[in-house]
Design an enzyme around this catalytic site. Structure first.
Site, PDB file in Angstrom:
ATOM      1  N   GLN A   1       0.817  -1.229   0.000  1.00 28.07           N
ATOM      2  CA  GLN A   1       0.000   0.000   0.000  1.00 28.07           C
ATOM      3  C   GLN A   1       0.843   1.268   0.000  1.00 28.07           C
ATOM      4  O   GLN A   1       0.338   2.351  -0.290  1.00 28.07           O
ATOM      5  CB  GLN A   1      -0.934   0.023   1.214  1.00 28.07           C
ATOM      6  CG  GLN A   1      -2.068  -0.984   1.129  1.00 28.07           C
ATOM      7  CD  GLN A   1      -3.115  -0.635   0.069  1.00 28.07           C
ATOM      8  OE1 GLN A   1      -3.129   0.455  -0.500  1.00 28.07           O
ATOM      9  NE2 GLN A   1      -3.996  -1.575  -0.205  1.00 28.07           N
TER      10      GLN A   1
ATOM     11  N   THR B   1       6.104 -19.617 -16.674  1.00 26.70           N
ATOM     12  CA  THR B   1       6.339 -18.623 -17.718  1.00 26.70           C
ATOM     13  C   THR B   1       5.884 -17.251 -17.222  1.00 26.70           C
ATOM     14  O   THR B   1       4.792 -17.118 -16.656  1.00 26.70           O
ATOM     15  CB  THR B   1       5.576 -19.005 -19.002  1.00 26.70           C
ATOM     16  OG1 THR B   1       6.033 -20.297 -19.404  1.00 26.70           O
ATOM     17  CG2 THR B   1       5.813 -17.998 -20.116  1.00 26.70           C
TER      18      THR B   1
ATOM     19  N   CYS C   1     -14.269  -9.398   2.929  1.00 19.57           N
ATOM     20  CA  CYS C   1     -13.648 -10.650   2.480  1.00 19.57           C
ATOM     21  C   CYS C   1     -14.012 -10.861   1.017  1.00 19.57           C
ATOM     22  O   CYS C   1     -14.800 -10.131   0.437  1.00 19.57           O
ATOM     23  CB  CYS C   1     -14.082 -11.815   3.355  1.00 19.57           C
ATOM     24  SG  CYS C   1     -15.827 -12.160   3.276  1.00 19.57           S
TER      25      CYS C   1
HETATM   26  N1  PLP Z   1      -0.878  -6.373   1.330  1.00 25.17           N
HETATM   27  C1  PLP Z   1      -1.688  -5.337   1.504  1.00 25.17           C
HETATM   28  C2  PLP Z   1      -1.367  -4.328   2.565  1.00 25.17           C
HETATM   29  C3  PLP Z   1      -2.824  -5.185   0.711  1.00 25.17           C
HETATM   30  O1  PLP Z   1      -3.632  -4.129   0.902  1.00 25.17           O
HETATM   31  C4  PLP Z   1      -3.098  -6.160  -0.275  1.00 25.17           C
HETATM   32  C5  PLP Z   1      -4.333  -6.066  -1.113  1.00 25.17           C
HETATM   33  O2  PLP Z   1      -5.355  -5.614  -0.685  1.00 25.17           O
HETATM   34  C6  PLP Z   1      -2.216  -7.233  -0.426  1.00 25.17           C
HETATM   35  C7  PLP Z   1      -1.108  -7.301   0.391  1.00 25.17           C
HETATM   36  C8  PLP Z   1      -2.445  -8.302  -1.452  1.00 25.17           C
HETATM   37  O3  PLP Z   1      -2.057  -7.884  -2.735  1.00 25.17           O
HETATM   38  P1  PLP Z   1      -2.675  -8.599  -4.033  1.00 25.17           P
HETATM   39  O4  PLP Z   1      -4.091  -8.146  -4.136  1.00 25.17           O
HETATM   40  O5  PLP Z   1      -1.808  -8.129  -5.139  1.00 25.17           O
HETATM   41  O6  PLP Z   1      -2.553 -10.071  -3.816  1.00 25.17           O
END
Ligand code: PLP
Length: 387
Positions: free
Chosen positions: A174, A232, A319
């Site tokens: 983030q 890949t 969720c």
């Molecule tokens: N870490 C944080 C702080 C996130 O806000 C998110 C997604 O909401 C993720 C990890 C996961 O990333 P991704 O959606 O690319 O799997």
């Protein structure tokens, strides 16, 4: 393409930057497998390596330290599982991709609390690390929280952890593209990034790994990404991620200015409802994020009501089924239940305008008026709103 409505949910997925969309389309149209030795393969390889440089530049890392992954979740999972430690320490406000992995793996897990401003307690970490426990340990603390935007003292945490011999992973998903992020300055061993949080496509991310760190792969097979991530390469995704990283790096100054827009949103909401809680407002925060409660009106009701007005925001945490869950982040910060259940996250981004903020504030005020102060509102609900 024109987009109807007001999009204020960049922490869920940023709107894709046109430069990223173009890079994805170009790479798709061109095709080719980066492992092929012929000219199309070599062109695909060049696309991947250029993107590696762009992503590295955004995070102050070396291109050779980047492992492209299938997103932030995979990067976080690989960091925790691949470190092959027997003890993991996380903060109480980590994303599920860290939290759940930390409790699913073959190691013991401890949790460091956060204070009322949402900042992880580095002294509590030091106490956990000096308890005479000699086991190989990984500390994982995020750089900025997805719900509140609160920025964590990762440099201090890395110093504390390293002085006790622990490895350090940081979920920078983030923070990247929103504030300056420098892998070397942070002093961590691993840093996770995600394409769709910076204006790139979904399903692509990166784990940055310091040179010399021995990290086990999650996926076995063709040994792409120097054996760290078989399969890949997602060339269009990588190209879009690289293009988004380039624009994000060039626009960091503009992004910082979103704080003025965010502050205006919060102060106008508070003009209307002086007691409206803004979570993490006293801590150091990302410029684009505001997490605010309308006590007495559930997050779900608000998200639906705003959506009917064409305004897209998130509940504190949702969720994957879309069902709204109470936020563990706000609970860890000690927020009362009625504030936790009524929190909404507003997150601005590169295409946000003052008019977007005005529309949100007008909709928030109207909803508050209707549900909390209107004559027709049942007494029980009015007291829930104000009490
Ligand atoms: N870490 C944080 C702080 C996130 O806000 C998110 C997604 O909401 C993720 C990890 C996961 O990333 P991704 O959606 O690319 O799997």
């Amino acid at each position: 393409m024109t987009r109807a409505g007001v999009y204020l949910d960049y922490n869920a997925s940023g709107l894709v930057r046109p430069q990223a969309a173009e890079a994805v389309a170009d790479a798709l149209a061109r095709g080719g497998n980066p492992s092929s030795v012929h000219q199309l393969g070599r062109a695909a390889r060049r696309t991947v390596e250029q993107a590696r440089e762009q992503v590295a530049a955004l995070a102050g890392a070396e291109p050779s330290q980047i492992i492209f992954t299938g997103g932030g979740t995979e990067a976080n999972n690989q960091a925790i599982l691949g470190a092959a430690v027997s003890r993991v320490i996380i903060s109480a406000i980590e994303h599920d991709s860290v939290h759940e992995m930390a409790f699913a793996g073959p190691f013991e897990t401890d949790v460091v609390p956060v204070n009322g401003d949402g900042v992880a307690d580095a002294e509590a970490l030091a106490r956990l690390l000096t308890s005479g426990d000699e086991r190989p340990t990984l500390v994982s603390v995020m750089l900025a929280n997805n719900e509140t935007g609160v920025i964590q003292p990762v440099q201090t945490i890395a110093e504390v952890a390293h002085s006790a011999g622990a490895l350090v992973h940081c979920d920078g998903v983030q923070a990247a593209g929103k504030i300056a992020v420098d892998f070397k300055d942070l002093g961590v061993d691993m840093l996770s990034l995600s394409g769709h949080k910076i204006g790139g496509p979904q399903g692509i991310g990166a784990l940055i790994v310091r040179a010399g760190l021995d990290l086990a792969p999650l996926l076995h097979g063709g040994k792409q990404e120097r054996g760290h991530r078989s399969g890949t390469e997602n060339v269009p995704g990588i190209a879009g991620f690289g293009a988004a990283a380039k624009v994000a790096r060039e626009s960091l100054g503009e992004f910082t200015q979103l704080a003025a827009l965010r502050d205006r949103l919060e102060s106008r909401v508070r003009d209307f409802a002086p007691d409206a809680p803004v979570h993490g407002a006293n801590g150091p925060r990302l410029p684009n994020t505001s997490c605010l409660s309308m006590p007495g009106v559930s997050s779900e009701t608000q998200v639906i009501a705003f959506d009917l007005e064409g305004i897209m925001v998130s509940a504190g945490a949702a969720c994957s089924s879309g069902k709204v869950q109470a936020s563990g982040v706000l609970t860890a910060m000690g927020a009362p239940e009625r504030e936790v259940e009524s929190a909404v996250r507003v997150s601005l981004g590169w295409a946000s305008t003052p008019a977007d903020v005005d529309r949100f504030v007008a909709a928030w005020s109207a909803l508050h008026e209707r549900l909390c102060s209107g004559e027709a509102t049942p007494a029980a609900m009015r007291s829930a709103c104000h009490g």
